[in-house]
Design a protein around this motif. Structure first.
Motif, PDB file in Angstrom:
ATOM      1  N   ASP A 311      68.018  25.899  41.772  1.00  0.00           N
ATOM      2  CA  ASP A 311      69.187  25.204  41.248  1.00  0.00           C
ATOM      3  C   ASP A 311      70.098  24.746  42.385  1.00  0.00           C
ATOM      4  O   ASP A 311      70.598  23.617  42.377  1.00  0.00           O
ATOM      5  N   ALA A 312      70.311  25.616  43.357  1.00  0.00           N
ATOM      6  CA  ALA A 312      71.180  25.263  44.486  1.00  0.00           C
ATOM      7  C   ALA A 312      70.569  24.168  45.346  1.00  0.00           C
ATOM      8  O   ALA A 312      71.249  23.207  45.734  1.00  0.00           O
ATOM      9  N   LEU A 313      69.278  24.287  45.650  1.00  0.00           N
ATOM     10  CA  LEU A 313      68.663  23.345  46.585  1.00  0.00           C
ATOM     11  C   LEU A 313      68.272  22.007  45.945  1.00  0.00           C
ATOM     12  O   LEU A 313      68.002  21.042  46.661  1.00  0.00           O
ATOM     13  N   THR A 314      68.236  21.936  44.617  1.00  0.00           N
ATOM     14  CA  THR A 314      67.969  20.651  43.973  1.00  0.00           C
ATOM     15  C   THR A 314      69.254  19.936  43.578  1.00  0.00           C
ATOM     16  O   THR A 314      69.209  18.841  43.011  1.00  0.00           O
ATOM     17  N   PRO A 322      74.387  14.705  48.665  1.00  0.00           N
ATOM     18  CA  PRO A 322      73.597  15.653  47.874  1.00  0.00           C
ATOM     19  C   PRO A 322      72.941  16.715  48.741  1.00  0.00           C
ATOM     20  O   PRO A 322      72.680  16.496  49.928  1.00  0.00           O
ATOM     21  N   VAL A 323      72.645  17.850  48.158  1.00  0.00           N
ATOM     22  CA  VAL A 323      71.863  18.880  48.842  1.00  0.00           C
ATOM     23  C   VAL A 323      70.401  18.435  48.906  1.00  0.00           C
ATOM     24  O   VAL A 323      69.741  18.573  49.934  1.00  0.00           O
ATOM     25  N   PHE A 340      63.098  16.105  54.226  1.00  0.00           N
ATOM     26  CA  PHE A 340      61.717  16.024  54.703  1.00  0.00           C
ATOM     27  C   PHE A 340      60.823  16.991  53.928  1.00  0.00           C
ATOM     28  O   PHE A 340      59.681  16.672  53.577  1.00  0.00           O
ATOM     29  N   ALA A 341      61.344  18.176  53.662  1.00  0.00           N
ATOM     30  CA  ALA A 341      60.586  19.193  52.926  1.00  0.00           C
ATOM     31  C   ALA A 341      61.543  20.265  52.440  1.00  0.00           C
ATOM     32  O   ALA A 341      62.648  20.427  52.973  1.00  0.00           O
ATOM     33  N   SER A 342      61.109  20.989  51.425  1.00  0.00           N
ATOM     34  CA  SER A 342      61.859  22.137  50.926  1.00  0.00           C
ATOM     35  C   SER A 342      60.917  23.334  50.917  1.00  0.00           C
ATOM     36  O   SER A 342      59.770  23.214  50.474  1.00  0.00           O
TER      37      SER A 342
END
Length: 381
Positions: A311-314, A322-323, A340-342
């Motif tokens: 939820d936090a990273l999206t 935006p995050v 670039f990537a998560s």
């Protein structure tokens, strides 16, 4: 649409590099082409001339030779496997360092370069969850890769995110040690420090939190960076600059919970802030993303589960900051950076690496498993 390339490598450092270079040859060569084009556009000079000057005016190689000479052999192997000049592949490892060197060469403050990355981590019963959106230059899209390394140190395997041709960005190992890293461009840099990609690989050769945190405190850092580190028993956040590694804990965080973006909050070893509009926007961007993480996580009882971290990273609360930065968002705002990537490193009785080749609001995570291995011997930097 980006995909995630995977290279499984092992053997001696030189052979690991050759396998990397051969398996990802097309991407490594494409990375070299794009990077040179960016240099020539930004610096208005031939890329070979820039690379020579960059290596001559820094002492990164000498610092690496003191701490991790085997990794220079691995870089030589990448160059051999991809049929590229060694100096170019070597200089390409120094990604963050090339950013501040380039802007300095143009007589601009190093912290004018906008940096992005957002990290969240939490201890939980029997382990830890570390996660990060790794935000890089827009031209790097399509170069996302995973390295699965056998015996990165005796008895230790590793899984790490990288850009094709680089020795690594962030990762987790089979001893249960994982880390994330995000740039702190407002901290002092050092032309005779160890570049972040090499510190990352030194960390992955350690077998526990104490060894890894000792590395962060003892090594001289070439670039300001924030490292979040855990072995499933301990969790720490270290803001690192030059010879300083200062621990940080966010206000209002439950015990064993951490989040961070791209501005220093604990380390006072900072440069004079630039007043350019670009630099002001970069600082505002980092603070807005930090606020987005705080709204979701501050005061929340730990430990965080995967749903809370996702939820936090999206999140995209502020469309201009935006995050999770999709390529469409970056292009609309004419931003030089995108997600670039998560990654999520899930450390427990099993070790699982979840990696999305782009913004987590747009890409599903792919899963990689590492079998736990006891190190053959204690490995310290």
């Amino acid at each position: 649409m980006a995909t995630l390339a995977v290279a499984e490598i092992g053997g001696s450092p030189r052979e690991r590099g050759r396998q990397h270079g051969r398996q990802l040859k097309a991407l490594v060569r494409e990375r070299d082409r794009r990077w040179r084009a960016e240099i020539e556009s930004f610096m208005a000079m031939p890329s070979d001339r820039f690379i020579g000057q960059f290596l001559a005016e820094t002492q990164f190689v000498a610092a690496i030779e003191r701490h991790a000479p085997d990794l220079l052999d691995e870089v030589r192997g990448i160059a051999e496997g991809a049929d590229l000049p060694y100096d170019a592949v070597l200089a390409a490892q120094f990604m963050d360092e090339e950013w501040w060197y380039s802007v300095g060469l143009k007589r601009r403050q190093a912290n004018e370069t906008p940096h992005h990355c957002s990290a969240v981590a939490s201890l939980r019963p029997g382990g830890a969850l570390l996660a990060q959106n790794m935000d890089l230059a827009r031209w790097s899209d399509g170069l996302q890769a995973m390295l699965l390394i056998r015996d990165v140190a005796p008895g230790i395997d590793a899984a790490l995110l990288t850009m094709a041709g680089m020795i690594g960005l962030c990762g987790v190992n089979s001893a249960g040690l994982g880390f994330t890293v995000n740039t702190l461009g407002d901290l002092e840099s050092a032309t005779d420090g160890v570049p972040v990609a090499f510190i990352s690989r030194i960390l992955l050769a350690q077998s526990n939190y104490d060894e890894a945190s000792r590395v962060l405190r003892q090594v001289r850092h070439a670039s300001g960076q924030n490292y979040v580190l855990s072995d499933g028993r301990q969790l720490g956040d270290f803001e690192c600059s030059g010879d300083h590694a200062i621990t940080f804990a966010p206000s209002g965080a439950s015990p064993g919970c951490i989040w961070h973006t791209n501005h220093a909050l604990a380390n006072p070893n900072r440069g004079k802030p630039s007043e350019s509009e670009e630099s002001k926007r970069a600082r505002h961007n980092s603070r807005q993303r930090m606020s987005a993480l705080e709204r979701r996580l501050q005061g929340r009882a730990g430990p965080f589960n995967e749903a809370a971290v996702r939820d936090a990273l999206t999140s995209q609360d502020d469309p201009d900051n935006p995050v999770s930065i999709t390529t469409e968002n970056a292009d609309r705002r004419k931003s030089g950076f995108f997600t670039f990537a998560s990654v999520m490193w899930d450390i427990g009785s099993e070790i699982t690496a979840h990696v999305a080749p782009g913004a987590p609001s747009a890409f599903e995570h792919q899963t990689f498993h590492l079998a736990r291995r006891a190190p053959t011997r204690a490995v310290a930097e």
